[in-house]
Scaffold this motif. Structure first.
Motif, mmCIF file in Angstrom:
data_model
loop_
_atom_site.group_PDB
_atom_site.id
_atom_site.type_symbol
_atom_site.label_atom_id
_atom_site.label_comp_id
_atom_site.label_asym_id
_atom_site.label_seq_id
_atom_site.Cartn_x
_atom_site.Cartn_y
_atom_site.Cartn_z
ATOM 1 N N GLN A 1 -89.039 3.978 86.307
ATOM 2 C CA GLN A 1 -87.984 2.999 86.048
ATOM 3 C C GLN A 1 -86.930 3.543 85.087
ATOM 4 O OE1 GLN A 1 -89.759 -0.756 84.914
ATOM 5 N NE2 GLN A 1 -91.326 -0.601 86.513
ATOM 6 N N ARG B 1 -81.266 -2.558 93.765
ATOM 7 C CA ARG B 1 -81.083 -3.714 92.874
ATOM 8 C C ARG B 1 -81.623 -4.983 93.521
ATOM 9 N NH1 ARG B 1 -81.977 -5.508 88.257
ATOM 10 N NH2 ARG B 1 -80.687 -7.310 87.649
ATOM 11 N N GLN C 1 -85.322 -4.874 93.135
ATOM 12 C CA GLN C 1 -85.767 -5.151 91.767
ATOM 13 C C GLN C 1 -85.689 -6.636 91.441
ATOM 14 O OE1 GLN C 1 -83.111 -2.416 89.730
ATOM 15 N NE2 GLN C 1 -84.787 -0.989 89.335
ATOM 16 N N VAL C 2 -84.698 -7.325 91.963
ATOM 17 C CA VAL C 2 -84.592 -8.767 91.741
ATOM 18 C C VAL C 2 -85.761 -9.488 92.409
ATOM 19 C CG1 VAL C 2 -83.200 -10.808 92.236
ATOM 20 C CG2 VAL C 2 -82.094 -8.719 91.438
ATOM 21 N N ALA D 1 -89.044 -9.066 90.327
ATOM 22 C CA ALA D 1 -89.001 -9.440 88.912
ATOM 23 C C ALA D 1 -90.232 -10.283 88.556
ATOM 24 C CB ALA D 1 -87.723 -10.212 88.606
ATOM 25 N N GLY D 2 -90.938 -9.867 87.514
ATOM 26 C CA GLY D 2 -92.119 -10.576 87.056
ATOM 27 C C GLY D 2 -93.399 -10.206 87.765
ATOM 28 N N LYS E 1 -93.331 -3.474 83.422
ATOM 29 C CA LYS E 1 -92.051 -2.997 82.941
ATOM 30 C C LYS E 1 -92.257 -1.871 81.942
ATOM 31 C CE LYS E 1 -89.510 -5.862 85.297
ATOM 32 N NZ LYS E 1 -88.636 -5.357 86.382
#
Length: 406
Positions: free
Chosen positions: A236, A270, A273-274, A277-278, A282
């Protein structure tokens, strides 16, 4: 007994069971070990793996060598010959067996209880696979010859015409160097032209990809020219969208290198990645690519390979994942404003001659240009054969009415 005096073995009736295995240990000091049919580790192979590790060979290389050794040991177990008593007759029969018998039938991983039909799979081993196997086995026995733990003679010898000669003794300085230490049983490997994917075929495959993650992966593959395993090494913290760079770990040198990528690849990344998320861990050192199913795990090469195979099958194509790297190389090499040395740097080639392969015209481009040439010749012949207009007709008027030459 002399190898010429040994009785010929009936290889057509020989059955080589898929016994033993190459086991991943998780131990950094011995990443893999070869297991015999009784479940014990083959110490001769483990000693060779330690020597490879000392020579700074990667774990992927050790695994590749281990698969060749497993195939050889299965053959020896089938003919009931110990590895340290193998002769050139057994090595010769093994190379013949790989050439004629073909790949064995294996049960599907989803249906391991089903017994495959032995006659259902007779695909021959590729010349590159047989050549790699011969090289690995010759090196394995050379190691044990030096250690004094193997047979007195290497079962995989050098070619008769090459032994005892100085390397490149009669080399033409105008021609590239070739391997002067060729094995006797080493097959001839054809020099294949790298296959690329046409724009129409690529668009069809890309439309079949089911997720933003897969679209991002394929977009990065075809724009950076990175190998499949190299792109999966991106963390990342190795993504820099502002500069359009990603940092990969090179397969050979295992050094970090920044590679430029297309804008579309970062857009798909992107979106991926959205979506995730969660769901993923990370951190700058955490993997960039994860599985789609929960619980999420770092994405592996085999999962990416299978994902691309499904998209290719749905598109009715036959290209491979590695063809995306060839496609990127061809696209960069065809750009007159991009020096070939820049292409060499991006692809990670040690020699410029390797990159020059992508200057070879692609088959589909050659066919298209030749067909256009024939069509042009036919048009010229038709124009030459056209009779002149009769007296009283203006040529420019006939050209407006009928087209072509007046």
């Amino acid at each position: 007994m002399n190898e010429d005096e040994e009785r010929p073995r009936d290889l057509a009736a020989l059955a080589v069971p898929l016994v033993g295995s190459l086991e991943e240990t998780g131990d950094p000091w011995l990443p893999f070990r070869l297991i015999d049919p009784s479940g014990a580790a083959v110490e001769a192979v483990s000693a060779y793996f330690r020597d490879l590790q000392a020579a700074d060979r990667s774990e992927a290389t050790i695994r590749s060598y281990g698969m060749d050794l497993l195939r050889w040991f299965r053959f020896l177990w089938a003919i009931e010959v110990s590895w340290n008593r193998a002769t050139r007759a057994q090595a010769r029969d093994f190379c013949r067996w790989m050439l004629v018998a073909g790949k064995p039938s294996r049960p599907h991983w989803r249906r391991p209880q089903e017994v495959p039909d032995p006659s259902s799979s007779r695909d021959a081993y590729a010349p590159s696979v047989r050549a790699h196997s011969e090289t690995v086995l010759r090196g394995f026995y050379e190691f044990h010859l030096d250690a004094g733990s193997g047979p007195l003679v290497n079962p995989f010898p050098l070619d008769r015409s090459r032994r005892g000669r100085r390397a490149h003794a009669h080399h033409n300085p105008m021609e590239p160097h070739r391997n002067e230490r060729t094995g006797r049983y080493r097959p001839v490997v054809p020099d294949r032209i790298p296959r690329s994917v046409s724009d129409a075929e690529f668009n069809e495959i890309f439309a079949r990809l089911p997720s933003n993650r897969d679209r991002a992966l394929v977009a990065f593959y075809v724009s950076t020219g990175a190998r499949a395993s190299e792109l999966l090494s991106v963390t990342q913290g190795g993504v820099d969208p502002g500069r359009q760079l990603i940092t990969v770990i090179r397969k050979g040198s295992r050094e970090a290198q920044e590679l430029p990528a297309s804008t579309d690849a970062f857009v798909w990344l992107r979106l991926y990645q959205v979506e995730m998320a969660g769901l993923t861990l990370k951190g700058r050192r955490q993997p960039l690519w994860w599985t789609s199913r929960t619980p999420v795990r770092p994405l592996t090469y085999h999962a990416v390979h299978r994902m691309f195979e499904r998209a290719v099958d749905a598109a009715g194509s036959t290209v491979t994942l590695h063809a995306l790297r060839h496609t990127a190389a061809y696209r960069m090499a065809e750009d007159p404003e991009l020096p070939l040395t820049d292409v060499q740097f991006v692809l990670g080639h040690a020699l410029l001659t390797t990159t020059q392969r992508y200057l070879t015209p692609r088959k589909q481009d050659v066919i298209r240009r030749i067909l256009a040439h024939h069509a042009q010749q036919n048009r010229k012949a038709a124009e030459r054969a056209a009779p002149p207009p009769a007296p009283g007709y203006r040529p420019e008027t006939l050209q407006v009415l009928f087209g072509g030459a007046g």
